[in-house]
Design a protein around this motif. Structure first.
Motif, PDB file in Angstrom:
ATOM      1  N   GLN A  64       1.018  -1.036  -0.044  1.00  0.00           N
ATOM      2  CA  GLN A  64      -0.111   0.183  -0.184  1.00  0.00           C
ATOM      3  C   GLN A  64       1.111   1.326   0.022  1.00  0.00           C
ATOM      4  O   GLN A  64       2.064   1.119   0.372  1.00  0.00           O
ATOM      5  N   PRO A  65       0.308   2.433  -0.350  1.00  0.00           N
ATOM      6  CA  PRO A  65       0.945   3.513  -0.157  1.00  0.00           C
ATOM      7  C   PRO A  65       1.567   3.854   1.021  1.00  0.00           C
ATOM      8  O   PRO A  65       0.797   3.238   2.169  1.00  0.00           O
ATOM      9  N   GLU A  66       2.626   4.665   1.454  1.00  0.00           N
ATOM     10  CA  GLU A  66       3.086   4.678   2.799  1.00  0.00           C
ATOM     11  C   GLU A  66       2.087   5.664   3.729  1.00  0.00           C
ATOM     12  O   GLU A  66       1.593   6.600   3.215  1.00  0.00           O
ATOM     13  N   PRO A  67       1.868   5.100   4.909  1.00  0.00           N
ATOM     14  CA  PRO A  67       0.692   5.438   5.633  1.00  0.00           C
ATOM     15  C   PRO A  67       1.484   6.989   6.344  1.00  0.00           C
ATOM     16  O   PRO A  67       2.664   6.787   6.584  1.00  0.00           O
ATOM     17  N   HIS A  68       0.350   7.657   7.028  1.00  0.00           N
ATOM     18  CA  HIS A  68       0.948   8.589   7.919  1.00  0.00           C
ATOM     19  C   HIS A  68       1.322   7.797   9.495  1.00  0.00           C
ATOM     20  O   HIS A  68       0.370   7.285   9.835  1.00  0.00           O
ATOM     21  N   VAL A  69       2.604   7.910   9.957  1.00  0.00           N
ATOM     22  CA  VAL A  69       2.690   7.192  11.178  1.00  0.00           C
ATOM     23  C   VAL A  69       3.263   8.627  11.995  1.00  0.00           C
ATOM     24  O   VAL A  69       4.331   9.147  11.435  1.00  0.00           O
ATOM     25  N   SER A  70       2.978   8.555  13.376  1.00  0.00           N
ATOM     26  CA  SER A  70       3.527   9.440  14.078  1.00  0.00           C
ATOM     27  C   SER A  70       3.996   8.834  15.462  1.00  0.00           C
ATOM     28  O   SER A  70       3.192   8.120  15.960  1.00  0.00           O
TER      29      SER A  70
END
Length: 118
Positions: free
Chosen positions: A58-64
């Motif tokens: 999948q596309p890179e997810p937003h990770v915090s």
């Protein structure tokens, strides 16, 4: 009869969770020299995002990630993956070994996503 449908974000989060549970979930990152070595929260976030995208296709997810990862065996932190629809998935990161300035860690996504808050 009403059929519930998963939103796109929750579907992506489910794919990420399944992908990380099925694959070996470990990574290594070389850090700047410090004692003990530390991996910045920003670098950890971007590394996890890339690893999760590679694991799921999948596309890179937003990770915090809320804090730097200290290179001490057993140290853990919790990061949050957020989908476009606002749903979230927790990711646990645990340091498994340290070799000089290189921190090796395992990561595992939670099995269930939290829905977006309105």
């Amino acid at each position: 009869m009403f059929k519930a449908r998963m939103t796109t974000g929750v579907s992506i989060l489910a794919a990420v969770a399944a992908g990380t549970l099925l694959l070996g979930c470990s990574a290594s990152v070389e850090t700047k020299k410090s004692t003990p070595p530390k991996l910045s929260a920003a670098k950890l976030s971007s590394t996890l995002s890339a690893k999760l995208a590679a694991a799921t296709g999948q596309p890179e997810p937003h990770v915090s990630c809320p804090e730097d990862l200290v290179g001490k065996v057993g140290t853990t932190t919790r990061c949050t993956l957020t989908a476009d629809d606002g749903s979230t998935l927790g990711v646990t990161v645990k340091v498994t070994s340290v070799d000089g300035d290189q921190i090796h860690y395992d990561y595992q996504a939670d099995k269930k996503a939290s829905p977006a808050t309105n």
